[in-house]
Design an enzyme around this catalytic site. Structure first.
Site, PDB file in Angstrom:
ATOM      1  CG  ASP A 163      -1.256  31.718  16.265  1.00  0.00           C
ATOM      2  OD1 ASP A 163      -1.226  30.549  16.649  1.00  0.00           O
ATOM      3  OD2 ASP A 163      -2.166  32.504  16.577  1.00  0.00           O
ATOM      4  CG  HIS A 192      -0.751  33.526  21.344  1.00  0.00           C
ATOM      5  ND1 HIS A 192      -0.497  32.205  21.083  1.00  0.00           N
ATOM      6  CD2 HIS A 192      -1.611  33.941  20.374  1.00  0.00           C
ATOM      7  CE1 HIS A 192      -1.183  31.836  20.004  1.00  0.00           C
ATOM      8  NE2 HIS A 192      -1.875  32.875  19.568  1.00  0.00           N
ATOM      9  CG  HIS A 217      -2.510  27.773  21.141  1.00  0.00           C
ATOM     10  ND1 HIS A 217      -2.026  26.725  20.409  1.00  0.00           N
ATOM     11  CD2 HIS A 217      -2.741  28.778  20.253  1.00  0.00           C
ATOM     12  CE1 HIS A 217      -1.988  27.081  19.140  1.00  0.00           C
ATOM     13  NE2 HIS A 217      -2.404  28.312  19.024  1.00  0.00           N
ATOM     14  CG  ASP A 268      -4.892  32.201  20.772  1.00  0.00           C
ATOM     15  OD1 ASP A 268      -4.703  33.119  19.948  1.00  0.00           O
ATOM     16  OD2 ASP A 268      -5.174  31.035  20.422  1.00  0.00           O
TER      17      ASP A 268
HETATM   18 ZN   LIG Z   1      -2.793  29.326  17.242  1.00  0.00          ZN
HETATM   19 ZN   LIG Z   2      -3.409  32.707  18.211  1.00  0.00          ZN
END
Ligand SMILES: [Zn+2]
Ligand SMILES: [Zn+2]
Length: 436
Positions: A155, A63, A234, A308
């Site tokens: 996302d 991610h 996440h 992320d």
């Molecule tokens: Zn996200």
């Molecule tokens: Zn993200």
């Protein structure tokens, strides 16, 4: 022929349950030999002394946001790939909220072409679930699979229409494409980040825990009914972790990731220091949630650690908590922060850490990586587990929006090897000409 021998390191390979001193011989990008000691060394072999270091399959970050095309003042494929290499990350999955959105063959091809010119890490694009991330028209999955996406994800938001999401999952199941899921029920997202918690005191809008929990539950139920391979992005609340734990016990095909910030920081940090470096989505939760993330990592509810990685410019990430954008970078600090928070505290063994950062992510993607068994691809991270240092702001990423600057950590990535070639060593990325 390109030959490399890594000597005297401690091999940590969850795929073979190995955690002991081994030599590793690599030829033309492939692991050829794994032995206690390799004495017959072919001529022209480059020697790497890994004494005292961990030798691990390169990390796989499921991610990241590379902002390319369209938002390249934040990050580019080139700078993102360098940041990955500096963090020991040899495969990244890039999220589709680019400009334009990664929702068609042309944009995927553009990203892959750029990745081809940035030979520091392997890049696997993730396409959006719907055209323009508008939640209405599902992308052309077959065509996108053909051109090389590793998953689809909306996302940044959820596909709010349950019927459209179910249809997307049905097609994903048919075509065997994983679906990565940012869980946020927009009808519950308004108001405060953590009702009754620090963010309410600060009046910050964002993803409430109800918004995350409700959508996690919906997605799991839809995955169960369609047979889609669902991966929850996440995870940040204890309830979400519990829902995933129950789903796994019921045999639902679901996996989940957590970001280092969600087990290393809590909303107490914002209270102590109200600064935008602590602003992300999902937001930092309570210390109780943080504990739940650690338990869920240890018991296998959470399969993977993913950063992320979300670069922003300095202007977008000012000290002003109210107006700054969500997100922090993470590629270059993920190993050190995870080791400090999880391994140095006895929550995970070194083997489990490598499992979360490499072996499980490879299994989720269905790719033959995350292993250093003979015959596998030589994507490797060599790290000094005992080297102590303070994280500074000298990143290969274009961005500096990290809450971990100034943290004292123990564990430094010394070398990253991609397909048998050293792409990062002692703080420096190898020049592109030398990789050609
Ligand atoms: Zn996200
Ligand atoms: Zn993200």
């Amino acid at each position: 022929m390109n030959r490399l021998l890594i000597q005297n390191g401690i091999l940590i390979d969850p795929s073979q349950r190995i955690f002991e001193k081994k030599d590793l011989y690599i030829e033309d990008g492939i692991v050829k030999q794994v032995e206690d000691e390799i004495c017959e060394i072919p001529e022209g072999t480059r020697l790497v002394d890994a004494s005292g270091c961990w030798v691990m399959p390169g990390f796989i970050d499921l991610h990241v946001h590379f902002r390319d095309p369209g938002l390249t003042y934040k990050e580019t494929v080139e700078t993102g790939c360098k940041a990955a290499a500096a963090g020991g990350v040899t495969t990244v999955c890039t999220m589709p909220n680019t400009k334009p959105v990664t929702d068609c063959v042309e944009v995927v091809e553009e990203i892959l072409e750029k990745a081809g010119k940035a030979p520091y890490t392997h890049l696997l694009p993730i396409a959006a679930v719907t055209i323009g991330q508008q939640g209405k028209e599902i992308v052309d999955l077959a065509a996108l699979k053909e051109v090389g996406i590793c998953a689809i994800s909306e996302d940044g938001r959820s596909v709010m229409d349950s019927g459209i999401m179910k249809e997307a999952m049905r097609r994903c199941a048919q075509l065997q494409i994983p679906i990565f899921d940012h869980c946020e029920d927009e009808s519950l997202a308004g108001g405060c980040i953590n009702e009754g918690e620090v963010s309410r005191e600060l009046g910050l809008p964002g993803l409430s825990r109800d918004a995350e929990n409700a959508m996690t539950a919906r997605e799991i139920l839809l995955a169960e009914s369609t047979g889609a391979q669902l991966h929850i992005c996440h995870v940040s609340t204890k309830e979400s972790a519990e829902i995933i734990r129950m789903a796994k016990a019921h045999g639902v095909r679901v996996t989940a990731e957590v970001g280092p910030h969600h087990f290393a920081l809590s909303d107490e940090d914002i209270r102590r220091e109200p600064h935008s470096k602590y602003k992300m989505n999902p937001p930092l939760r309570t210390p109780e949630d943080v504990e739940a993330m650690k338990v869920a990592l240890a018991d296998g509810t959470l399969d993977a650690i993913a950063t992320d990685h979300a670069p922003h410019s300095a202007e977008e990430k000012t000290e002003d908590l109210q107006h700054s954008l969500n997100g922090i970078i993470g590629l270059e600090t993920s190993f050190a922060i995870s080791k400090k928070t999880l391994v140095d505290t006895g929550i995970l063994s070194p083997m489990q850490l490598v499992e979360k950062m490499s072996t499980r992510p490879a299994q989720i993607l269905g790719i033959p990586k995350g292993t250093l068994s003979v015959g596998s691809c030589a994507d490797i991270c060599v790290a000094a587990p005992n080297e102590t240092y303070v994280i500074d702001d000298q990143f290969y990423s274009k961005a500096k929006n990290s809450p971990f600057i100034g943290w004292k950590v123990q564990g430094r990535v010394k070398m990253t090897i991609l397909d048998g070639r050293i792409v990062f060593q002692d703080g420096k990325i190898t020049e592109k000409e030398d990789l050609a």
